[in-house]
Design a protein around this motif. Sequence first.
Motif, PDB file in Angstrom:
ATOM      1  N   HIS A 213       0.886  -1.757   0.189  1.00 28.45           N
ATOM      2  CA  HIS A 213       0.116  -0.291   0.151  1.00 28.45           C
ATOM      3  C   HIS A 213       0.931   1.362   0.098  1.00 28.45           C
ATOM      4  O   HIS A 213      -0.143   2.516  -0.366  1.00 28.45           O
ATOM      5  CB  HIS A 213      -0.480  -0.056   1.418  1.00 28.45           C
ATOM      6  CG  HIS A 213      -2.230  -1.218   0.829  1.00 28.45           C
ATOM      7  ND1 HIS A 213      -2.854  -1.187   0.324  1.00 28.45           N
ATOM      8  CD2 HIS A 213      -2.579  -2.091   1.902  1.00 28.45           C
ATOM      9  CE1 HIS A 213      -4.094  -1.935   0.064  1.00 28.45           C
ATOM     10  NE2 HIS A 213      -3.446  -2.800   0.999  1.00 28.45           N
ATOM     11  N   LEU A 214       2.260   1.247   0.329  1.00 30.25           N
ATOM     12  CA  LEU A 214       3.359   2.125  -0.089  1.00 30.25           C
ATOM     13  C   LEU A 214       3.749   2.310  -1.245  1.00 30.25           C
ATOM     14  O   LEU A 214       4.690   3.094  -1.827  1.00 30.25           O
ATOM     15  CB  LEU A 214       4.311   2.669   1.185  1.00 30.25           C
ATOM     16  CG  LEU A 214       3.235   2.598   2.821  1.00 30.25           C
ATOM     17  CD1 LEU A 214       5.105   2.601   3.779  1.00 30.25           C
ATOM     18  CD2 LEU A 214       2.735   3.816   2.388  1.00 30.25           C
ATOM     19  N   ASP A 215       3.331   1.529  -2.084  1.00 29.98           N
ATOM     20  CA  ASP A 215       4.027   1.404  -3.340  1.00 29.98           C
ATOM     21  C   ASP A 215       4.881   0.813  -3.970  1.00 29.98           C
ATOM     22  O   ASP A 215       6.230   1.251  -5.169  1.00 29.98           O
ATOM     23  CB  ASP A 215       3.812   2.949  -4.215  1.00 29.98           C
ATOM     24  CG  ASP A 215       2.210   3.477  -3.707  1.00 29.98           C
ATOM     25  OD1 ASP A 215       1.434   2.881  -3.986  1.00 29.98           O
ATOM     26  OD2 ASP A 215       2.579   5.104  -4.096  1.00 29.98           O
ATOM     27  N   GLU A 216       5.035   0.085  -2.871  1.00 33.07           N
ATOM     28  CA  GLU A 216       6.965  -0.668  -2.654  1.00 33.07           C
ATOM     29  C   GLU A 216       6.499  -2.227  -3.230  1.00 33.07           C
ATOM     30  O   GLU A 216       6.524  -3.057  -2.629  1.00 33.07           O
ATOM     31  CB  GLU A 216       7.439  -0.704  -1.814  1.00 33.07           C
ATOM     32  CG  GLU A 216       7.564   0.825  -1.000  1.00 33.07           C
ATOM     33  CD  GLU A 216       9.065   1.246  -1.809  1.00 33.07           C
ATOM     34  OE1 GLU A 216       9.880   1.116  -2.652  1.00 33.07           O
ATOM     35  OE2 GLU A 216       8.827   3.176  -1.168  1.00 33.07           O
ATOM     36  N   ARG A 217       6.576  -2.050  -4.692  1.00 33.35           N
ATOM     37  CA  ARG A 217       6.019  -3.179  -5.025  1.00 33.35           C
ATOM     38  C   ARG A 217       7.043  -4.593  -4.695  1.00 33.35           C
ATOM     39  O   ARG A 217       6.519  -5.550  -4.245  1.00 33.35           O
ATOM     40  CB  ARG A 217       5.747  -3.379  -6.350  1.00 33.35           C
ATOM     41  CG  ARG A 217       5.170  -4.676  -7.095  1.00 33.35           C
ATOM     42  CD  ARG A 217       5.192  -4.164  -8.949  1.00 33.35           C
ATOM     43  NE  ARG A 217       4.334  -5.673  -9.559  1.00 33.35           N
ATOM     44  CZ  ARG A 217       3.284  -6.466  -9.603  1.00 33.35           C
ATOM     45  NH1 ARG A 217       2.458  -6.203  -8.746  1.00 33.35           N
ATOM     46  NH2 ARG A 217       3.300  -7.510 -10.028  1.00 33.35           N
ATOM     47  N   ASP A 218       8.218  -4.127  -5.323  1.00 33.47           N
ATOM     48  CA  ASP A 218       9.168  -5.460  -4.933  1.00 33.47           C
ATOM     49  C   ASP A 218       9.529  -5.269  -3.745  1.00 33.47           C
ATOM     50  O   ASP A 218       9.264  -6.986  -2.932  1.00 33.47           O
ATOM     51  CB  ASP A 218      10.363  -4.803  -5.257  1.00 33.47           C
ATOM     52  CG  ASP A 218      10.509  -4.255  -6.781  1.00 33.47           C
ATOM     53  OD1 ASP A 218       9.315  -5.186  -7.546  1.00 33.47           O
ATOM     54  OD2 ASP A 218      11.332  -4.125  -7.728  1.00 33.47           O
ATOM     55  N   ALA A 219       9.728  -4.492  -2.498  1.00 35.77           N
ATOM     56  CA  ALA A 219       9.379  -4.888  -1.133  1.00 35.77           C
ATOM     57  C   ALA A 219       8.745  -5.197  -0.526  1.00 35.77           C
ATOM     58  O   ALA A 219       8.292  -6.544   0.269  1.00 35.77           O
ATOM     59  CB  ALA A 219       9.481  -3.347  -0.393  1.00 35.77           C
ATOM     60  N   ALA A 220       6.865  -5.627  -0.866  1.00 38.63           N
ATOM     61  CA  ALA A 220       5.818  -6.349  -0.780  1.00 38.63           C
ATOM     62  C   ALA A 220       6.032  -7.947  -1.587  1.00 38.63           C
ATOM     63  O   ALA A 220       5.573  -9.032  -0.552  1.00 38.63           O
ATOM     64  CB  ALA A 220       4.776  -5.893  -1.064  1.00 38.63           C
ATOM     65  N   LEU A 221       6.455  -7.932  -2.638  1.00 33.93           N
ATOM     66  CA  LEU A 221       6.471  -9.704  -3.284  1.00 33.93           C
ATOM     67  C   LEU A 221       6.884 -10.395  -2.351  1.00 33.93           C
ATOM     68  O   LEU A 221       7.684 -10.914  -2.169  1.00 33.93           O
ATOM     69  CB  LEU A 221       6.423  -9.490  -4.643  1.00 33.93           C
ATOM     70  CG  LEU A 221       5.474  -9.022  -5.333  1.00 33.93           C
ATOM     71  CD1 LEU A 221       6.195  -8.977  -6.915  1.00 33.93           C
ATOM     72  CD2 LEU A 221       4.387  -9.157  -5.318  1.00 33.93           C
ATOM     73  N   ASP A 222       8.321  -9.520  -1.994  1.00 38.63           N
ATOM     74  CA  ASP A 222       9.473 -10.073  -0.843  1.00 38.63           C
ATOM     75  C   ASP A 222       8.661 -10.616   0.584  1.00 38.63           C
ATOM     76  O   ASP A 222       9.158 -12.326   0.514  1.00 38.63           O
ATOM     77  CB  ASP A 222      11.233  -9.720  -1.032  1.00 38.63           C
ATOM     78  CG  ASP A 222      11.585  -9.478  -1.929  1.00 38.63           C
ATOM     79  OD1 ASP A 222      11.424  -9.889  -3.237  1.00 38.63           O
ATOM     80  OD2 ASP A 222      12.305  -8.121  -1.715  1.00 38.63           O
ATOM     81  N   ALA A 223       7.786 -10.021   1.070  1.00 38.01           N
ATOM     82  CA  ALA A 223       7.420 -10.298   2.000  1.00 38.01           C
ATOM     83  C   ALA A 223       6.510 -11.458   1.849  1.00 38.01           C
ATOM     84  O   ALA A 223       6.914 -12.030   2.529  1.00 38.01           O
ATOM     85  CB  ALA A 223       6.693  -9.310   2.342  1.00 38.01           C
ATOM     86  N   VAL A 224       5.531 -11.335   0.380  1.00 40.14           N
ATOM     87  CA  VAL A 224       5.215 -12.526  -0.117  1.00 40.14           C
ATOM     88  C   VAL A 224       5.531 -13.421   0.424  1.00 40.14           C
ATOM     89  O   VAL A 224       5.391 -15.275   0.961  1.00 40.14           O
ATOM     90  CB  VAL A 224       4.218 -11.952  -1.132  1.00 40.14           C
ATOM     91  CG1 VAL A 224       2.980 -13.693  -1.384  1.00 40.14           C
ATOM     92  CG2 VAL A 224       3.588 -11.453  -0.589  1.00 40.14           C
TER      93      VAL A 224
END
Length: 402
Positions: A213-224
């Motif tokens: 939700h903070l537009d940090e797609r790569d970081a989000a997918l790493d967490a996923v």
Amino acid sequence: MQTQIDPSLAGHPDIASAQTALQRCVHCGFCNAACPTYRLQGDELDGPRGRIYLIKQLLEGQAATASTQHHLDRCLSCRACESACPSGVEYGRLLDAGRAVAAGQLRRPWRQRWLRRALLALLPYPRRLAPLAALARLAKPLLPTVLQAKVPAKPAPETWPPLRHRRRMLMLQGCVQPALAPGINAAAARVLDRLGISVIQGQSGCCGALAHHLDERDAALDAVRRRIDAWWPALQAGAEAIVITASGCGTMVKDYAYLLRDDPDYADKAARVAAAAKDIAEIIQAEDTAKLAATPRKIAFQAPCSLQHGQALAGVVESLLAGLGFELTPVADAGLCCGSAGSYSLLQPELSNRLRQAKLLALQAEQPELIATANIGCLLHLRETGQEPVLHWIELLDGPNR
């Protein structure tokens, strides 16, 4: 709505779903009536229909402006508009695409950049957040009044039941919740233990929602991917489900299959994890609730947006509680957001506080003994200024502990 996507965006990961959403929109405006920020501001650009036009312009190649980003930032991502839409527009995915395009073109003011970086560096990591919360409690008398209200009380030590049943489920520990309110997951484990289900604690860690939700797609997918890797051995060993007590996290985890649909190494695993993810209410609903004796009380239930709109589980918790003898007070405009919305309360405090004030007035109107909710963000947000105690609803079923 007809649109011609700019050819330069052809490789964008969300462009196909964004185009589908635009094509389904018929400009009816039902979404605006359900939108919390439109109802507050009365500005077309602070409602879904206006934001859809802004996103359409971005996807057609018009340059992003600070004003465009401002109005997209003010969206809560509550998805009440999706529940109201007669055409099935997946506005949340359209918004994600629009925000990503705008973020790729504009550099935010330095204050915004540093606040967002601080949130990403702190909130997803319980081992960083818990010591900071402890330090804040020590310094609370020295803090400004507005910050004192945000300092959480020291959580009490919690006891988890042993793994003694043949039926096993995983639990998403989360990030903010184990640091600030560990009693919620422990209470859920004890309730499930009474139903003959043992809960595997697993590692704490962020589901990826904050970065997403903070537009940090790569970081989000790493967490996923980290969450999938952590859960995969237990799922392979026969765990029935992934129990989630924070409805905002549940919405995110159930979307893993979509988020990793193009990842050859994780697509199949993500689909299985998404299918296994269940809100705690879904788990309880499928079991014999006669085993769950509870002390009836007069409560107001705040249904988080992520539960009723994101997961389409409106009314499930209310039915469970009513069936167990709780008196639920009527809540006006129950479909509207409380203003928490993940990091929204920190990034958009003025709008967030106005929404919270309206929500608390509705929740407190019939003088309940306490307020129950289903998401850690809502709980912390309402607890700051609410008159009544605010608990997660599963804590009410935790036998003598409540």
